[in-house]
Motif scaffolding. Structure first.
Motif, PDB file in Angstrom:
ATOM      1  N   ALA A 170       0.842  -1.197   0.000  1.00 28.92           N
ATOM      2  CA  ALA A 170       0.000   0.000   0.000  1.00 28.92           C
ATOM      3  C   ALA A 170       0.875   1.244   0.000  1.00 28.92           C
ATOM      4  O   ALA A 170       1.980   1.256   0.550  1.00 28.92           O
ATOM      5  CB  ALA A 170      -0.926   0.022   1.210  1.00 28.92           C
ATOM      6  N   TYR A 171       0.347   2.275  -0.648  1.00 27.34           N
ATOM      7  CA  TYR A 171       0.973   3.600  -0.657  1.00 27.34           C
ATOM      8  C   TYR A 171       0.109   4.506   0.220  1.00 27.34           C
ATOM      9  O   TYR A 171      -1.114   4.552   0.069  1.00 27.34           O
ATOM     10  CB  TYR A 171       1.053   4.142  -2.078  1.00 27.34           C
ATOM     11  N   PHE A 172       0.747   5.232   1.135  1.00 24.05           N
ATOM     12  CA  PHE A 172       0.025   6.078   2.085  1.00 24.05           C
ATOM     13  C   PHE A 172       0.379   7.555   1.878  1.00 24.05           C
ATOM     14  O   PHE A 172       1.553   7.906   1.707  1.00 24.05           O
ATOM     15  CB  PHE A 172       0.396   5.713   3.529  1.00 24.05           C
ATOM     16  N   HIS A 173      -0.650   8.393   1.877  1.00 28.17           N
ATOM     17  CA  HIS A 173      -0.478   9.834   2.004  1.00 28.17           C
ATOM     18  C   HIS A 173      -1.151  10.221   3.312  1.00 28.17           C
ATOM     19  O   HIS A 173      -2.366  10.400   3.367  1.00 28.17           O
ATOM     20  CB  HIS A 173      -1.089  10.582   0.824  1.00 28.17           C
ATOM     21  N   VAL A 174      -0.352  10.334   4.363  1.00 27.40           N
ATOM     22  CA  VAL A 174      -0.873  10.528   5.718  1.00 27.40           C
ATOM     23  C   VAL A 174      -1.058  12.010   6.008  1.00 27.40           C
ATOM     24  O   VAL A 174      -0.144  12.814   5.799  1.00 27.40           O
ATOM     25  CB  VAL A 174       0.075   9.901   6.765  1.00 27.40           C
ATOM     26  N   THR A 192       5.913   4.270  12.004  1.00 27.46           N
ATOM     27  CA  THR A 192       5.289   5.398  12.682  1.00 27.46           C
ATOM     28  C   THR A 192       5.581   6.680  11.916  1.00 27.46           C
ATOM     29  O   THR A 192       6.739   6.955  11.564  1.00 27.46           O
ATOM     30  CB  THR A 192       5.808   5.534  14.123  1.00 27.46           C
ATOM     31  N   VAL A 193       4.530   7.485  11.650  1.00 27.56           N
ATOM     32  CA  VAL A 193       4.687   8.732  10.903  1.00 27.56           C
ATOM     33  C   VAL A 193       3.768   9.777  11.513  1.00 27.56           C
ATOM     34  O   VAL A 193       2.833   9.468  12.248  1.00 27.56           O
ATOM     35  CB  VAL A 193       4.333   8.545   9.410  1.00 27.56           C
ATOM     36  N   THR A 194       4.037  11.042  11.180  1.00 25.88           N
ATOM     37  CA  THR A 194       3.131  12.120  11.589  1.00 25.88           C
ATOM     38  C   THR A 194       2.465  12.770  10.380  1.00 25.88           C
ATOM     39  O   THR A 194       1.395  13.348  10.495  1.00 25.88           O
ATOM     40  CB  THR A 194       3.886  13.194  12.387  1.00 25.88           C
ATOM     41  N   GLY A 195       3.076  12.674   9.234  1.00 29.60           N
ATOM     42  CA  GLY A 195       2.508  13.228   8.008  1.00 29.60           C
ATOM     43  C   GLY A 195       3.507  13.062   6.880  1.00 29.60           C
ATOM     44  O   GLY A 195       4.565  13.678   6.911  1.00 29.60           O
ATOM     45  N   THR A 196       3.172  12.238   5.882  1.00 25.09           N
ATOM     46  CA  THR A 196       4.179  11.911   4.884  1.00 25.09           C
ATOM     47  C   THR A 196       3.575  11.083   3.756  1.00 25.09           C
ATOM     48  O   THR A 196       2.408  10.715   3.786  1.00 25.09           O
ATOM     49  CB  THR A 196       5.325  11.116   5.549  1.00 25.09           C
ATOM     50  N   GLY A 216       8.704  13.552   3.619  1.00 29.20           N
ATOM     51  CA  GLY A 216       8.402  13.558   5.048  1.00 29.20           C
ATOM     52  C   GLY A 216       9.410  12.729   5.823  1.00 29.20           C
ATOM     53  O   GLY A 216      10.595  12.681   5.487  1.00 29.20           O
ATOM     54  N   LYS A 217       8.930  12.018   6.845  1.00 30.25           N
ATOM     55  CA  LYS A 217       9.804  11.219   7.699  1.00 30.25           C
ATOM     56  C   LYS A 217       9.015  10.054   8.269  1.00 30.25           C
ATOM     57  O   LYS A 217       7.870  10.199   8.680  1.00 30.25           O
ATOM     58  CB  LYS A 217      10.374  12.071   8.836  1.00 30.25           C
ATOM     59  N   VAL A 218       9.631   8.875   8.270  1.00 34.60           N
ATOM     60  CA  VAL A 218       9.022   7.715   8.912  1.00 34.60           C
ATOM     61  C   VAL A 218      10.077   7.016   9.750  1.00 34.60           C
ATOM     62  O   VAL A 218      11.284   7.149   9.508  1.00 34.60           O
ATOM     63  CB  VAL A 218       8.439   6.702   7.890  1.00 34.60           C
TER      64      VAL A 218
END
Length: 344
Positions: A170-174, A192-196, A216-218
């Motif tokens: 899966a590809y995520f846009h958080v 774990t991410v906050t927005g990415t 972003g950052k993961v």
């Protein structure tokens, strides 16, 4: 409204395998028409928006993506001398799950409405082989699921409770929220991410597990470990499932995320990996016959988009001097699937 109702009911009948032979021909003509998107999407959206059991349960842009998937798969079908009705029945066997995506999404929302948010219940979205699907979670996060993927999340998922469970790709846009991290749980570890924007691949049948970061950052913490690993944009973490060894490297991001846009990109990839991904992409039985292990070093560079599977496999074998063997698998006098073998 009569035309809207008629087409909407016709598609519903097809999804429920209730069409007559004449109605099957009409369904094929609708999706094979060059104007299918312009005519079909607004009609179906209007119909489902005004049907009580479906109302407010799918966005118009998401419906358009579903219709594009159906249209794409129908146009991939090989030319055949079989009558249109028989070909459409064959298509139904091969890709019925694709056509059930709208009803799958509707049923998920209906199921959610009946859940008690205080109970420990989960919703599950499954993407069949040969298809992909986009979902928007309650916090605004967008998720693209690749073929053969299962995504599970709590019925009380919210901006304060952002956790999903993934098997597949899966590809995520958080949606960004520094105070409420988003967690992707997998058998191999937690992301774990906050927005990415990032991609995760952890098919059970694959030998490796991969996390790719676009922006972003993961952070990734392997199962059973106390330390986490941070990723920077355009980096990939690869976990070897056999020995547990982790590798981090800089990559060409497009190669690992283009599948969500309808393209498979291969760059000097081994034949085994290509066959595995093509099998999921086309929902096909493709095997390498290599008892001596002589094909392990064969690598290929190519991009697959809308080409029929036969054409892709012919290119692979002809370009490398290999042979392609095809076998029809039949049931009740009709071909329901093709089996492919690649050999030296």
């Amino acid at each position: 409204m009569d035309k809207t109702k008629n087409i909407g009911q016709l598609i519903e009948k097809y999804l429920n395998d209730q069409c007559s032979a004449k109605e099957l021909e009409t369904v094929a003509e609708i999706f094979q028409s060059e104007q299918y998107r312009e005519k079909l999407q607004p009609l179906l959206y209007d119909y489902w928006s005004n049907t009580p059991s479906f109302r407010h349960e799918v966005a118009e842009d998401e419906l358009g993506q579903m219709l594009d998937t159906i249209h794409h798969r129908i146009n991939l079908e090989e030319p055949s001398e079989r009558p249109l009705v028989k070909r459409l029945y064959l298509y139904t066997y091969k890709a019925a799950a694709i056509l059930f995506i709208p009803l799958l999404i509707f049923s998920v929302w209906q199921l959610a409405a009946n859940f008690n948010p205080n109970e420990n219940n989960y919703l599950t979205l499954e993407t069949p082989m040969g298809s992909k699907m986009k979902t928007t979670l309650p916090d605004g996060t967008e998720v693209w699921q690749n073929a053969g993927t299962t995504l599970k999340y709590p019925a009380d998922f919210s901006k304060q409770n952002r956790e999903v469970f993934l098997v597949g790709e899966a590809y995520f846009h958080v949606e960004s929220d520094k105070n409420n991290p988003f967690h992707v749980q997998t058998p191999e570890g937690t992301i774990t991410v906050t927005g990415t924007r990032f991609n995760v691949s952890n098919y059970a049948t694959d030998n490796t597990y991969s996390v790719v970061l676009e922006e972003g950052k993961v952070s990734f913490r392997p199962s059973g470990a106390s330390d986490k690993i941070d990723l920077k944009p355009l980096q990939q973490i690869i976990l070897d499932k056999a020995d547990g060894v982790l590798h981090r490297r800089t990559i060409d991001i497009e190669k690992f995320t283009s599948w969500k846009d309808g393209r498979l990109i291969f760059r000097n990839d081994p034949l085994e990996e290509i066959v595995r991904r093509l099998g999921r992409w086309y929902d096909a039985d493709i095997r390498i016959v290599d008892p001596e292990g002589e094909l392990n070093d064969y690598t290929f560079t190519m991009t697959v988009q809308q080409e029929p599977l036969d054409q892709v496999l012919e290119y692979l074998t002809q370009a490398s001097g290999l042979h392609l063997k095809k076998e029809q698998i039949s049931a009740n006098g009709s071909v329901i699937k093709m089996k492919y073998e690649i050999l030296k």
